[in-house]
Each structure stands twice: as C-alpha cells, then as structure tokens.
Design an enzyme around this catalytic site. Structure first.
Site, PDB file in Angstrom:
ATOM      1  CG  PHE A   1      -5.220  -3.057   7.260  1.00  0.00           C
ATOM      2  CD1 PHE A   1      -4.695  -2.843   6.000  1.00  0.00           C
ATOM      3  CD2 PHE A   1      -4.803  -4.164   7.977  1.00  0.00           C
ATOM      4  CE1 PHE A   1      -3.779  -3.724   5.450  1.00  0.00           C
ATOM      5  CE2 PHE A   1      -3.895  -5.057   7.443  1.00  0.00           C
ATOM      6  CZ  PHE A   1      -3.382  -4.828   6.173  1.00  0.00           C
TER       7      PHE A   1
ATOM      8  CG  HIS B   1      -6.976   4.839   1.377  1.00  0.00           C
ATOM      9  ND1 HIS B   1      -7.713   5.986   1.535  1.00  0.00           N
ATOM     10  CD2 HIS B   1      -7.701   3.858   1.979  1.00  0.00           C
ATOM     11  CE1 HIS B   1      -8.817   5.717   2.205  1.00  0.00           C
ATOM     12  NE2 HIS B   1      -8.833   4.442   2.493  1.00  0.00           N
TER      13      HIS B   1
ATOM     14  CE1 TYR C   1      -3.824  -2.309   0.473  1.00  0.00           C
ATOM     15  CE2 TYR C   1      -2.454  -3.334   2.160  1.00  0.00           C
ATOM     16  CZ  TYR C   1      -3.556  -3.359   1.332  1.00  0.00           C
ATOM     17  OH  TYR C   1      -4.397  -4.438   1.355  1.00  0.00           O
TER      18      TYR C   1
ATOM     19  CG  ASN D   1     -11.850   0.399   7.186  1.00  0.00           C
ATOM     20  OD1 ASN D   1     -11.491   1.372   6.529  1.00  0.00           O
ATOM     21  ND2 ASN D   1     -12.565  -0.574   6.664  1.00  0.00           N
TER      22      ASN D   1
ATOM     23  CG  ASN E   1     -14.665   3.438   6.027  1.00  0.00           C
ATOM     24  OD1 ASN E   1     -15.718   3.971   6.384  1.00  0.00           O
ATOM     25  ND2 ASN E   1     -14.614   2.558   5.050  1.00  0.00           N
TER      26      ASN E   1
END
EC number: 3.1.1.29
Length: 172
Positions: free
Chosen positions: A59, A15, A10, A61, A101
């Site tokens: 993560f 994000h 990631y 969220n 989120n």
C-alpha cells in the site's frame, strides 16, 4: 516507479496516478509484468534505453519497501499531487514529501535525490476529507494528464531531467 495502491478497488483512483502512467508506458513499449520483490516489474526499452517499470505491491504508505537495491539517482517516481491543478504535469528533481506518504516512504529508503513526475489531481472541495478525495475516482482532467505524464517520463529518459523540466514545467 509509479506510486499507487494495489488491487482493483484502487485502480482508477486519484492516488493511483503513478500506476496509471506506468500502465500507459507499458502499453507503448511492451514487455511482460512479473512479480518482483514487493512489486510488479516490467522491463521495457524507451528509444534504446532500458528501463524497469516498478509498481509497488504494497500500500502507498510502504512504497519504499519495493526499492531494495535501487538508488535515488536511478529512479523516476511518478505520483499524484494535490498541490497541482487537476491535469497538470510537472517534472522535479529532489525535494520533500509534501505530505505525500508514498513519497515519505520512498525518501526514507533512498533519500530525496530522485526525479519526480507529478500528476496534478487538484484539491478536494472546502471541508472535504483529503483521504476520501485521493481514494476517489479520478476526474476527466486528471485522466487526460496520464499520457502527458508518460511523455514526461520518456523525456526524462531520452533527454534528461533538465530538458524535461524545461518542456513540461513551462507555464501555458
């Protein structure tokens, strides 16, 4: 706090704009990353003001889980923002999650009274999957905003949120 997802997979995604901004601040101000409670943390000095760079090891969220012991008024949260054109940087105090989120998780832990540095990533093309878009590789315009977003964090620390908003939210 820079929002993002952990791991190499990631690292260069839209994000992970928050993590990228913290990496830029770390590059500018030094320090040493250490494992903290549910996060990686580095203590830095910005113009004589001590700050902790915090990258959740959770993560997106569950980002708020890294905030045990922190108060909203002591936080600057850096995050990607679909509602801003790619490459745009804005500073804001308070507000809702706006469908993000990671922000929702932070707000559930500390409330919404924190400063935000928003890094515009733009919207996906019509009909494209939003999740796939935010987890896709960051484009050039958004990447070029990372140093400006780091400047915005420094401005909040050095001059306060109001002055930073006046400087970074002015229409070009």
């Amino acid at each position: 706090m820079g929002l993002g997802n952990p791991g190499r997979r990631y690292a260069l995604t839209r994000h992970n704009a928050g993590h990228m901004v913290l990496d830029e601040l770390f590059r500018r101000h030094g320090g040493r990353w250490r494992r903290a409670r549910r996060a990686e943390a580095a203590e830095v000095s910005v113009e004589g003001r001590e700050a902790v760079l915090l990258k959740p090891a959770t993560f997106m969220n569950e980002s708020g889980e890294a905030l045990s012991g922190y108060r909203a008024e002591d936080l600057i949260v850096v995050h990607d923002d679909l509602d801003l054109p790619a490459g745009t940087v804005r500073v804001k105090v308070g507000g809702g999650a706006g469908g993000h989120n990671g922000l929702r998780s932070v707000i559930s832990r500390v409330g919404n009274g924190f400063v935000r540095v928003r890094v515009g990533i733009g919207r996906p093309p019509e009909g494209a999957d939003v999740t796939g878009y935010v987890l896709g590789r960051m484009d050039r315009a958004a990447r070029e905003a990372i140093p400006r977003a780091a400047d915005a964090v420094e401005a909040v620390l050095e001059e306060g949120p109001e002055a930073a908003m006046n400087r970074f939210n002015a229409r070009a």
